[in-house]
Design a protein around this motif. Structure first.
Motif, short mmCIF file in Angstrom:
data_model
loop_
_atom_site.label_atom_id
_atom_site.label_comp_id
_atom_site.label_asym_id
_atom_site.label_seq_id
_atom_site.Cartn_x
_atom_site.Cartn_y
_atom_site.Cartn_z
N TYR A 180 38.26 91.59 -7.39
CA TYR A 180 38.09 91.44 -5.94
C TYR A 180 36.95 92.33 -5.45
O TYR A 180 36.12 91.90 -4.65
CB TYR A 180 39.38 91.82 -5.21
N ALA A 181 36.91 93.56 -5.95
CA ALA A 181 35.88 94.50 -5.51
C ALA A 181 34.50 94.18 -6.08
O ALA A 181 33.48 94.42 -5.43
CB ALA A 181 36.28 95.92 -5.91
N ASP A 182 34.48 93.62 -7.30
CA ASP A 182 33.21 93.36 -7.99
C ASP A 182 33.33 92.03 -8.72
O ASP A 182 33.93 91.95 -9.79
CB ASP A 182 32.92 94.49 -8.98
N ARG A 183 32.75 90.98 -8.14
CA ARG A 183 32.91 89.64 -8.71
C ARG A 183 32.19 89.48 -10.05
O ARG A 183 32.37 88.45 -10.72
CB ARG A 183 32.42 88.59 -7.70
N SER A 184 31.39 90.46 -10.46
CA SER A 184 30.73 90.40 -11.76
C SER A 184 31.56 91.09 -12.85
O SER A 184 31.16 91.10 -14.02
CB SER A 184 29.34 91.05 -11.69
N PHE A 185 32.71 91.65 -12.49
CA PHE A 185 33.54 92.37 -13.44
C PHE A 185 34.01 91.42 -14.56
O PHE A 185 34.45 90.30 -14.30
CB PHE A 185 34.75 92.97 -12.72
N ASP A 186 33.94 91.90 -15.79
CA ASP A 186 34.36 91.11 -16.96
C ASP A 186 35.88 91.16 -17.10
O ASP A 186 36.42 91.82 -17.98
CB ASP A 186 33.67 91.64 -18.22
N PHE A 187 36.56 90.47 -16.20
CA PHE A 187 38.03 90.50 -16.17
C PHE A 187 38.64 89.83 -17.39
O PHE A 187 39.73 90.20 -17.83
CB PHE A 187 38.55 89.85 -14.89
N LEU A 236 47.27 83.22 -16.96
CA LEU A 236 46.96 84.13 -15.87
C LEU A 236 45.47 84.45 -15.79
O LEU A 236 44.93 84.64 -14.70
CB LEU A 236 47.77 85.42 -16.03
N ILE A 237 44.82 84.50 -16.94
CA ILE A 237 43.37 84.72 -16.93
C ILE A 237 42.67 83.59 -16.18
O ILE A 237 41.79 83.83 -15.34
CB ILE A 237 42.83 84.84 -18.37
N GLU A 238 43.08 82.36 -16.45
CA GLU A 238 42.49 81.22 -15.75
C GLU A 238 42.91 81.19 -14.28
O GLU A 238 42.14 80.73 -13.43
CB GLU A 238 42.87 79.91 -16.45
N LEU A 239 44.11 81.68 -14.01
CA LEU A 239 44.55 81.76 -12.61
C LEU A 239 43.64 82.72 -11.83
O LEU A 239 43.26 82.43 -10.69
CB LEU A 239 45.99 82.25 -12.54
N ALA A 240 43.30 83.84 -12.44
CA ALA A 240 42.40 84.78 -11.78
C ALA A 240 41.06 84.12 -11.50
O ALA A 240 40.49 84.27 -10.40
CB ALA A 240 42.22 86.02 -12.65
N ALA A 241 40.54 83.39 -12.47
CA ALA A 241 39.24 82.75 -12.32
C ALA A 241 39.24 81.72 -11.20
O ALA A 241 38.27 81.60 -10.45
CB ALA A 241 38.84 82.09 -13.64
N SER A 242 40.33 80.97 -11.09
CA SER A 242 40.37 79.91 -10.08
C SER A 242 40.78 80.40 -8.70
O SER A 242 40.45 79.78 -7.68
CB SER A 242 41.34 78.80 -10.53
N SER A 243 41.50 81.54 -8.63
CA SER A 243 42.06 82.01 -7.36
C SER A 243 41.14 82.95 -6.60
O SER A 243 41.27 83.06 -5.37
CB SER A 243 43.40 82.71 -7.60
N ILE A 244 40.24 83.63 -7.28
CA ILE A 244 39.42 84.64 -6.60
C ILE A 244 38.58 84.01 -5.49
O ILE A 244 38.27 84.68 -4.49
CB ILE A 244 38.52 85.39 -7.61
N LYS A 245 38.27 82.74 -5.60
CA LYS A 245 37.44 82.08 -4.58
C LYS A 245 38.16 81.97 -3.24
O LYS A 245 37.52 81.76 -2.21
CB LYS A 245 37.01 80.70 -5.06
N TYR A 246 39.49 82.08 -3.25
CA TYR A 246 40.25 82.00 -2.00
C TYR A 246 40.28 83.33 -1.25
O TYR A 246 40.70 83.37 -0.09
CB TYR A 246 41.69 81.54 -2.29
N PHE A 247 39.86 84.39 -1.92
CA PHE A 247 39.83 85.71 -1.29
C PHE A 247 38.46 85.93 -0.65
O PHE A 247 37.44 85.55 -1.22
CB PHE A 247 40.09 86.80 -2.32
N PRO A 248 38.43 86.54 0.53
CA PRO A 248 37.13 86.80 1.17
C PRO A 248 36.30 87.80 0.38
O PRO A 248 36.84 88.58 -0.42
CB PRO A 248 37.53 87.38 2.54
N LYS A 249 35.02 87.79 0.60
CA LYS A 249 34.17 88.79 -0.03
C LYS A 249 34.52 90.16 0.52
O LYS A 249 34.76 90.32 1.71
CB LYS A 249 32.69 88.47 0.23
#
Length: 208
Positions: free
Chosen positions: A57-64, A77-90
Motif C-alpha cells: 500500500y505504501a510502495d506500489r513497487s514493493f516486491d510483495f 493470497l498472493i494473487e489476491l494482493a495483486a488484484s486488490s491493491i488497485k481498489y485502495f487509493p494512492k
C-alpha cells in the motif's frame, strides 16, 4: 521494508507503540514475554500477508510476491494482493507516526495513512475474520490512534476510515470501508479506563 525501531520503545525508554499498548491491555504476561524477555515468534503467514500488503500500500513497487512466498503465504493470497491493491487509493502519508506525551510516557501511533490538512486517519486491515461496523466501533486500536491525535491537537480528527480487505476465499466484495471517528467523550473514557490502567500496571511491573 518499514523498521519497527523496537530499540526506541519500552523497556529501553518510556515509550509505548500501539502494539505494545494493546498487548499489555490484553495480556500482561504475554507483553512481558514479547517485549521484555524478547521471546518473539516469527509470525503466521496471515500476519506476513498483512505486513506485506501494508508495505505494498505504501510502495506500489514493493516486491510483495517474493516476501510473501518466503514467508509461506499461499498463491491464492498472493494473487489476491495483486488484484486488490488497485481498489485502495494512492497513499498520501503512509506509515505516518504520531507521538504524544501523557503522564511522563510517550505513546506512538503508526497510521496506515494520514491526511494532515484534512485531518483524516486511515487504517487498512486484511483478515478472513469479518469486520462489521459494530466491531469497528469497539476496536481499541482505533481508540488508541485517535486518542494520540487528540492529545497532540486538542481536538479529535475530523474523519477516520477503516478499509477491510476480506481474505476469505468466499468473499463477495474486494473492499469494505467503515467510518470509525471517535467523540471526545469516548476518548476521555479511553484515557481513564485504559491508558491510565496500562501506565499503572507497567510502572508497578504487574506482569502476572
Amino acid at each position: 521494508m518499514r523498521q519497527y525501531a523496537a530499540e526506541t520503545l519500552y523497556p529501553h525508554s518510556k515509550t509505548l507503540s500501539s502494539t505494545q499498548f494493546l498487548d499489555y491491555a490484553k495480556n500482561p504476561a504475554e507483553f512481558y514475554a514479547t517485549w521484555v524477555a524478547g521471546l518473539r515468534n516469527e509470525g503466521s503467514p496471515a500476519l506476513h500477508f498483512g505486513i506485506a500488503f501494508s508495505e505494498l500500500y505504501a510502495d506500489r513497487s514493493f516486491d510483495f510476491r517474493s516476501y510473501m512466498t518466503e514467508h509461506g503465504v499461499s498463491k491464492r493470497l498472493i494473487e489476491l494482493a495483486a488484484s486488490s491493491i488497485k481498489y485502495f487509493p494512492k497513499p498520501n502519508k503512509p506509515e505516518h507516526e504520531l507521538l504524544c506525551e501523557f503522564e511522563g510516557w510517550k505513546f506512538r501511533a503508526t497510521l496506515d495513512d494520514f491526511y494532515p490538512q484534512a485531518s483524516i486517519i486511515i487504517e487498512n486491515k486484511t483478515s478472513a475474520l469479518e469486520w462489521t461496523q459494530e466491531i469497528v466501533d469497539e476496536n481499541a486500536q482505533l481508540d488508541f490512534q485517535q486518542w494520540v491525535y487528540w492529545k497532540i491537537h486538542g481536538k479529535p480528527c475530523k474523519k477516520a476510515y477503516l478499509n477491510w480487505l476480506d481474505t476469505n476465499s468466499a468473499r463477495t466484495k474486494p473492499l469494505t470501508t467503515f467510518k470509525c471517528k471517535r467523540t471526545v467523550e469516548r476518548l476521555k473514557a479511553f484515557e481513564e479506563e485504559q491508558v491510565r490502567r496500562v501506565i499503572r500496571g507497567i510502572e508497578a511491573k504487574h506482569f502476572g
